[in-house]
Enzyme design. Structure first.
Site, mmCIF file in Angstrom:
data_model
loop_
_atom_site.group_PDB
_atom_site.id
_atom_site.type_symbol
_atom_site.label_atom_id
_atom_site.label_comp_id
_atom_site.label_asym_id
_atom_site.label_seq_id
_atom_site.Cartn_x
_atom_site.Cartn_y
_atom_site.Cartn_z
ATOM 1 N N LEU A 53 -5.376 -10.875 -10.562
ATOM 2 C CA LEU A 53 -5.917 -9.554 -10.230
ATOM 3 C C LEU A 53 -4.884 -8.708 -9.501
ATOM 4 O O LEU A 53 -4.754 -7.506 -9.770
ATOM 5 C CB LEU A 53 -7.178 -9.700 -9.380
ATOM 6 C CG LEU A 53 -7.904 -8.379 -9.103
ATOM 7 C CD1 LEU A 53 -8.395 -7.741 -10.394
ATOM 8 C CD2 LEU A 53 -9.058 -8.585 -8.135
ATOM 9 N N LYS A 54 -4.155 -9.318 -8.594
ATOM 10 C CA LYS A 54 -3.104 -8.582 -7.880
ATOM 11 C C LYS A 54 -2.107 -7.979 -8.871
ATOM 12 O O LYS A 54 -1.784 -6.793 -8.812
ATOM 13 C CB LYS A 54 -2.368 -9.528 -6.919
ATOM 14 C CG LYS A 54 -1.073 -8.954 -6.340
ATOM 15 C CD LYS A 54 -0.266 -10.036 -5.641
ATOM 16 C CE LYS A 54 1.111 -9.530 -5.246
ATOM 17 N NZ LYS A 54 1.095 -8.446 -4.267
ATOM 18 N N LYS A 82 -10.341 -4.293 10.163
ATOM 19 C CA LYS A 82 -10.532 -5.729 9.949
ATOM 20 C C LYS A 82 -12.009 -6.077 9.733
ATOM 21 O O LYS A 82 -12.893 -5.511 10.371
ATOM 22 C CB LYS A 82 -9.984 -6.519 11.142
ATOM 23 C CG LYS A 82 -8.471 -6.467 11.288
ATOM 24 C CD LYS A 82 -7.774 -7.189 10.155
ATOM 25 C CE LYS A 82 -6.268 -7.104 10.261
ATOM 26 N NZ LYS A 82 -5.715 -7.900 11.344
ATOM 27 N N ASP A 125 5.403 -8.828 17.484
ATOM 28 C CA ASP A 125 4.225 -8.254 16.820
ATOM 29 C C ASP A 125 2.965 -9.051 17.134
ATOM 30 O O ASP A 125 2.951 -10.272 17.003
ATOM 31 C CB ASP A 125 4.425 -8.248 15.306
ATOM 32 C CG ASP A 125 5.377 -7.155 14.849
ATOM 33 O OD1 ASP A 125 5.569 -6.199 15.605
ATOM 34 O OD2 ASP A 125 5.923 -7.272 13.739
ATOM 35 N N HIS A 178 0.016 1.934 4.058
ATOM 36 C CA HIS A 178 -0.788 1.195 3.090
ATOM 37 C C HIS A 178 -1.208 2.071 1.914
ATOM 38 O O HIS A 178 -1.920 1.617 1.024
ATOM 39 C CB HIS A 178 -2.029 0.612 3.774
ATOM 40 C CG HIS A 178 -1.691 -0.337 4.877
ATOM 41 N ND1 HIS A 178 -1.424 0.090 6.162
ATOM 42 C CD2 HIS A 178 -1.546 -1.688 4.893
ATOM 43 C CE1 HIS A 178 -1.137 -0.963 6.915
ATOM 44 N NE2 HIS A 178 -1.207 -2.044 6.173
#
Length: 774
Positions: A17-18, A118, A613, A708
């Site tokens: 699918l990706k 999230k 991070d 994104h």
């Protein structure tokens, strides 16, 4: 005893699918070809579950991007600006859908993507619904009905999965003042009734409503909403069996509410909260079945059959065999697809592999447990039970897992190990003098685009087709090219680009003791973005420096500051599959000590800005506020253990993304990082509301554009966002940066967007220059 599955991975065993989505987005494949790939994955998943023996097989758990966005399209919760995408006649519903998820920048339209955040305390991201006062809804997308019919045509009667109406509203945000989104229930429910009417006419028997908010703190109005919704569904659709699924936490004080709903089955997450079983059994109504979420849907460890069988038997003794349903704890979306694909002993040894179960294996565990609990005498089942117990014993006693030195060092961490030498006010003066940065300094979050050539070189090196010298020469070439380009556009603080890294967690896990990896253990993070979480099976330690070589090389190429880039202990923990035989806090402290050593090594070679991070620190918060303080105490301690072993002059940065900080802003400040960068662009700087009531002492970089999305932002819109930020944060505290790393973007988008960003920072500097008075 029925067997039940809440959801199955949608990406395909080989990430079909990706690849199909990215081919479609780039114009290399047709929409029809993309739709065909989706159909193939759905049919494969349904048949796999049917063949394994699952009774309640989910449909509508497939998604081309995100299940919450699917629900928004289903109920017509489409902000008005996106309707322009299909008004021109040549775009389809799928183009509208992807436009909402990724933004849309063609046909003279320039529309930003919807906000993303999230999914509870997981590393999955969902597209946040937008709600308006007295908003009207409509049955817009027929996906749920179409997929149920598709499965039925293939001879499989499925259980359609919907996000329950209360949880759907609570997942969204009000975009106007003066109302609460739960008030929209009266407008939303008729659409759910339309959906159920169509499903009923097509022969549906069971419907699953996901209501994870039943495990959270609820207001009185929200509790009343649950009673109203399911009473009305029962009244209108008495012939449909309704299952309400809760997960990620125990019901706790909502147990009575959940058990009072007029539904046919209640699903509970016993992997997360095994203690809730007795509380539910004590008050479960006679007409309600109980789905036991015993197989962990969020981790990769084999289920301990003996432990689970005791819980199943306890439930059977209390309510009878016919009312007990066997299930995974939550959707298997959060698990890799198939352990059978892991055939490389050099990557995943047989000793560790015997302790694991992926989605396909978890389906088998559900069915096996059900048969064992029913008393089946099948010899193959007996062997499965014996093999399971042998694996449990092997893991408990393996020498691979325990390191006495690491355990001793972790216990000996003292208060002095997580405090900087001086408070921020003193550090800031020293750093200002040493670093000599302009107002509104510019930087990026760390990674630059990983081109197909870089990935090819890495694959060739791993296969042994090229030697270390040839591989490193390719990395040096890309690193120098990236440094030179950053100099050209006049970035203030540079990064080396991270071309040697596959993933921000996997890269570090590969160099730490106590980790193991998979070749095909992919899970979806958002859209087409898949990650391959490391597996933490034992005590964690560092044997050698992990990042010093490439950071030092990049710094040797330029007189400008190059930032060291590390992943923090909480994020490494959260984005890995973590051992479940000791507290997560202990594992996190072990990782923190390893990162602390790396930070000190970077400082020793002259790196004066080091970013650690921690995008997952908010994600790790327990779902109930009563449990927050314990988590925050050990999580912040771990970050400080990792970050505080440096001199005052060394500037520590951290980065967080897609998190709501308002309710933990004091705790974020306690991390004592000199600079924090956060995602703010998709929310139009809404996250900065936290800073209006709290005077944040350190410096902050509110991400000024969304990486994104493929759209390229303009200087003017970034200036506008910075002007909003300046209203709540002093100019001398502000940094200018994208909202996340640039690894997944292409170079053309990256170069154009960062050039606009640098110009925006320079415009801001000019606006701060005071005119001379005569």
């Amino acid at each position: 005893m029925l067997t039940n599955n809440l959801g199955y991975p949608r990406i395909g065993s080989n990430r079909e699918l990706k690849k199909a989505c990215e081919q479609y987005w780039s114009g290399k494949t047709s929409q029809q070809e993309l739709l065909q790939i989706g159909k193939q994955i759905r049919l494969h998943n349904w048949r796999l579950q049917k063949d394994a023996g699952i009774d309640l097989i989910p449909s509508n758990d497939f998604s081309f991007y995100d299940q919450v966005l699917d629900m928004s399209l289903t109920v017509g919760a489409i902000p008005s600006q996106y309707n322009k995408i299909i008004l021109n006649g040549h775009n389809t519903e799928l183009d509208l859908y992807f436009g909402m998820a990724r933004g849309y920048q063609r046909d003279e339209l320039d529309i930003t993507a919807l906000e993303m955040t999230k999914w509870f305390d997981t590393n999955y991201h969902y597209i946040v619904p937008e709600f308006y006062n007295n908003q009207q809804f409509s049955f817009f997308s027929r996906k749920i009905v179409d997929e149920f019919y598709e499965a039925k045509q293939a001879g499989i009667l499925t259980k359609p999965v919907l996000i329950g109406p209360v949880s759907y509203l609570l997942l969204g945000k009000e975009k106007e003042e003066g109302f609460h989104r739960i008030e929209l229930l009266k407008n939303l429910l008729p659409v759910y009734f339309e959906i159920l009417t169509e499903l009923k006419s097509n022969g549906v028997e069971w419907v699953q409503f996901d209501e994870p908010f039943l495990c959270l703190d609820l207001s009185e109005a929200e509790q009343d909403a649950y009673k109203k919704v399911y009473s009305e569904i029962k009244r209108r659709f008495p012939g449909i069996h309704v299952q309400v699924a809760t997960y990620f936490e125990g019901l706790k004080d909502q147990t009575r509410l959940a058990c009072s709903l007029p539904i046919d089955a209640l699903h509970i997450d016993l992997s997360k909260d095994p203690g809730q079983l007795d509380q539910v059994l004590d008050i479960l109504p006679d007409q309600m079945s109980l789905s036991l979420g015993l197989v962990d849907g969020r981790n990769i460890w084999k289920n301990n059959f003996n432990d689970s069988l005791k819980q199943i038997q306890h439930a059977v003794d209390k309510i009878g065999n016919q009312r007990v349903i066997m299930a995974a704890s939550c959707s298997l979306l959060h698990s890799p697809c198939d352990l059978e694909l892991e055939t490389n002993e050099h990557i995943l040894t047989s000793e560790v592999k015997q302790w694991l179960a992926f989605a396909k294996q978890k389906i088998d565990e559900i069915v096996t447990l059900s048969k064992l609990a029913e008393g089946s005498k099948d010899e193959s089942l007996k062997r499965k039970l014996e093999d399971n117990q042998a694996a449990m014993e092997s893991r408990k006693t393996s020498d691979l897992i325990h390191d006495k030195t690491v355990k001793k060092e972790t216990k000996e961490v003292q208060n002095a190990d997580f405090k900087r030498n001086s408070p921020f006010s003193i550090r800031k003066e020293k750093q200002t003098e040493l670093l000599n940065l302009p107002l509104f300094p510019t930087t990026t979050i760390g990674s630059f685009p990983q081109t197909s050539e870089i990935r090819k070189q890495r694959a060739l090196f791993k296969k042994g087709s090229i030697d270390i010298e040839e591989y490193e020469q390719a990395l040096k070439f890309e690193t120098e090219k990236t440094i030179r380009w950053q100099e050209e556009i006049d970035l203030d603080v540079l990064v080396h680009g991270e071309f040697e890294r596959n993933d921000m967690v996997e890269y570090f896990g590969e160099q730490l003791n106590g980790f193991v990896f998979t070749k095909n253990g992919w899970v979806q993070s958002y859209g087409s973005r898949c990650v391959k979480p490391p597996i933490i099976y034992g005590d964690v330690s560092r044997s050698k420096a992990m990042t010093v070589k490439w950071t030092q090389y990049a710094q040797s190429l330029t007189s400008r500051l190059v930032k060291g880039m590390l992943t923090g202990p909480v994020t490494i923990l959260q984005w890995s599959f973590v051992r479940d035989d000791q507290p997560r806090s202990v594992t996190c402290n072990q990782i923190a000590l390893a990162i602390r050593e790396e930070v000190k090594d970077l400082e020793d070679v002259g790196i004066r800005i080091i970013q650690i991070d921690e995008p997952a620190i908010r994600e790790g918060l327990p779902l109930r506020k009563a449990d927050w303080q314990n988590y925050l105490q050990w999580a912040i301690k771990a970050f400080r253990v990792a970050s505080t072993g440096v001199e005052d002059e060394t500037q520590i940065h951290t980065h967080m993304c897609y998190s709501e900080f308002n309710d933990i802003i004091h705790n974020i400040a306690e991390m004592d990082a000199d600079v924090i960068t956060i995602e703010c662009s998709r929310s139009k700087m809404e996250l900065l509301d936290a800073f209006t009531s709290f005077e944040y002492p350190q410096q902050i970089g509110p991400g000024v554009y969304d990486i994104h999305s493929p759209r390229i932002p303009l200087e003017a819109e970034m200036v506008d966002l910075l002007m909003k930020a300046k209203k709540v944060i002093q100019p001398e505290q502000l940094w200018v940066n994208p909202d996340c790393g640039l690894k997944t973007r292409n170079w053309d988008e990256t170069k154009k967007a960062l050039a606009e960003m640098v110009n925006a920072a320079k415009s801001m500097r000019l606006s701060e220059v005071k005119p001379m008075t005569v």
